[in-house]
Design a protein around this motif. Sequence first.
Motif, PDB file in Angstrom:
ATOM      1  N   LEU A  66       8.364   0.402  51.146  1.00  0.00           N
ATOM      2  CA  LEU A  66       8.077   1.810  50.876  1.00  0.00           C
ATOM      3  C   LEU A  66       6.741   2.200  51.506  1.00  0.00           C
ATOM      4  O   LEU A  66       6.621   3.249  52.147  1.00  0.00           O
TER       5      LEU A  66
ATOM      6  N   VAL B  30       5.160   5.811  52.210  1.00  0.00           N
ATOM      7  CA  VAL B  30       5.049   6.256  50.823  1.00  0.00           C
ATOM      8  C   VAL B  30       3.676   5.843  50.279  1.00  0.00           C
ATOM      9  O   VAL B  30       3.267   4.702  50.463  1.00  0.00           O
ATOM     10  N   PRO B  31       2.971   6.767  49.624  1.00  0.00           N
ATOM     11  CA  PRO B  31       1.668   6.410  49.048  1.00  0.00           C
ATOM     12  C   PRO B  31       1.831   5.269  48.041  1.00  0.00           C
ATOM     13  O   PRO B  31       2.834   5.189  47.341  1.00  0.00           O
TER      14      PRO B  31
ATOM     15  N   GLU C 208       0.734   4.490  45.075  1.00  0.00           N
ATOM     16  CA  GLU C 208       1.089   4.683  43.665  1.00  0.00           C
ATOM     17  C   GLU C 208       2.551   5.088  43.498  1.00  0.00           C
ATOM     18  O   GLU C 208       3.250   4.579  42.617  1.00  0.00           O
ATOM     19  N   ALA C 209       3.023   5.975  44.358  1.00  0.00           N
ATOM     20  CA  ALA C 209       4.424   6.377  44.306  1.00  0.00           C
ATOM     21  C   ALA C 209       5.333   5.189  44.615  1.00  0.00           C
ATOM     22  O   ALA C 209       6.391   5.014  44.015  1.00  0.00           O
ATOM     23  N   ALA C 210       4.894   4.360  45.554  1.00  0.00           N
ATOM     24  CA  ALA C 210       5.691   3.189  45.927  1.00  0.00           C
ATOM     25  C   ALA C 210       5.867   2.274  44.723  1.00  0.00           C
ATOM     26  O   ALA C 210       6.967   1.780  44.448  1.00  0.00           O
TER      27      ALA C 210
ATOM     28  N   LEU D  10       5.592   3.066  41.529  1.00  0.00           N
ATOM     29  CA  LEU D  10       6.401   3.713  40.494  1.00  0.00           C
ATOM     30  C   LEU D  10       7.881   3.684  40.857  1.00  0.00           C
ATOM     31  O   LEU D  10       8.728   3.282  40.059  1.00  0.00           O
ATOM     32  N   ASP D  11       8.193   4.115  42.082  1.00  0.00           N
ATOM     33  CA  ASP D  11       9.600   4.215  42.476  1.00  0.00           C
ATOM     34  C   ASP D  11      10.264   2.845  42.582  1.00  0.00           C
ATOM     35  O   ASP D  11      11.452   2.695  42.287  1.00  0.00           O
TER      36      ASP D  11
ATOM     37  N   HIS E 172      16.123   7.032  41.984  1.00  0.00           N
ATOM     38  CA  HIS E 172      14.760   6.593  41.672  1.00  0.00           C
ATOM     39  C   HIS E 172      13.762   6.975  42.765  1.00  0.00           C
ATOM     40  O   HIS E 172      12.618   6.534  42.739  1.00  0.00           O
TER      41      HIS E 172
ATOM     42  N   ARG F 218       7.742  12.595  46.297  1.00  0.00           N
ATOM     43  CA  ARG F 218       6.752  12.075  47.256  1.00  0.00           C
ATOM     44  C   ARG F 218       7.370  11.066  48.206  1.00  0.00           C
ATOM     45  O   ARG F 218       7.109  11.076  49.407  1.00  0.00           O
TER      46      ARG F 218
ATOM     47  N   ALA G 108       8.081  11.292  52.325  1.00  0.00           N
ATOM     48  CA  ALA G 108       7.670  10.233  53.253  1.00  0.00           C
ATOM     49  C   ALA G 108       8.861   9.766  54.082  1.00  0.00           C
ATOM     50  O   ALA G 108       8.739   9.531  55.291  1.00  0.00           O
TER      51      ALA G 108
END
Lengths: 138, 138
Positions: free
Chosen positions: A102, A107-108, A110-112, A114-115, B122, B126, B130
């Motif tokens: 990710l 993908v940043p 933190e988002a990576a 979380l997701d 999921h 964000r 990306a």
Amino acid sequence: MTDAPPSDADRFARARRKQSVALLEDYVELIGDLIAETGEARVADIADRMGVAQPTATKTVARLKREGLATSRPYRGVFLTEAGAALADRVRARHRTVVALLIAVGVPQEAAELDAEGIEHHVSDRSLAAFEAFLKRD
Amino acid sequence: MTDAPPSDADRFARARRKQSVALLEDYVELIGDLIAETGEARVADIADRMGVAQPTATKTVARLKREGLATSRPYRGVFLTEAGAALADRVRARHRTVVALLIAVGVPQEAAELDAEGIEHHVSDRSLAAFEAFLKRD
DNA sequence: CTCAAAATATAGCCCAAGCTATATTTATTA
DNA sequence: TAATAAATATAGCTTGGGCTATATTTTGAG
């Protein structure tokens, strides 16, 4: 004609099956982490880290035992079986790869992270291998 | 300190929430597809395409109605509300993007389509942004 | 237009995963 | 060591999402 394309129903059924093992994967990985970090996995800590009430953790540990992934004795800590430990290792490695993939596509972080928690359970071995190959490219 | 890193419990709770809407997203997208393809969405067709028994589809449609995503009258077809149609569009677009991203990083098409079914639910906004940026690169 | 077939709804079951409240056991400390 | 605190187990509830069996309604053929 042994490999007609999977129908919608096949794909949905597959996603449902993956989901049914997702929770077991999370618990097994977490138990492995707790043992590595603190030397033991207590039900209270499992519940706390999973964000569920203690009886919920107790019940899921019972399911892990039924599935041959963990062992425990009343009022004592939880341990992984060989199968459980092996699963924990695979899950942990897959999680890291998904986060890295990710991030690699932009993908940043933190988002990576979380997701990845939800995504990882639906990444097949074929996709995982592709992710690893992609991450190794120059 | 308004944005400490999310705890494990936060991440798991978030994944649980995403999972709870995943089925609604799938149904709404499917109903939209059926209406586009055949002019109507019948419960029997929904059940068939989802790979579940007819009463299961009926029950889930009832939940869609409770959530304001669909409408229906007894013994008649199912329709999407504005909110349902908008959700269906978002879900469909996100699904396409996830499949394209997987293929772009080297996942074989069939695996990409299978895995996307579970992964898509999921993928946050964000991450989706990306993915789109990554797919637009040269 | 009637009646059989098809579609939908309803009833009632199961299991998983969450919860609160409470009982029981283990651990700690005075 | 006895009493209290902490941890775990158990009981019992809720909701979601499956299922089968059966009732009801709609549809379409004769």
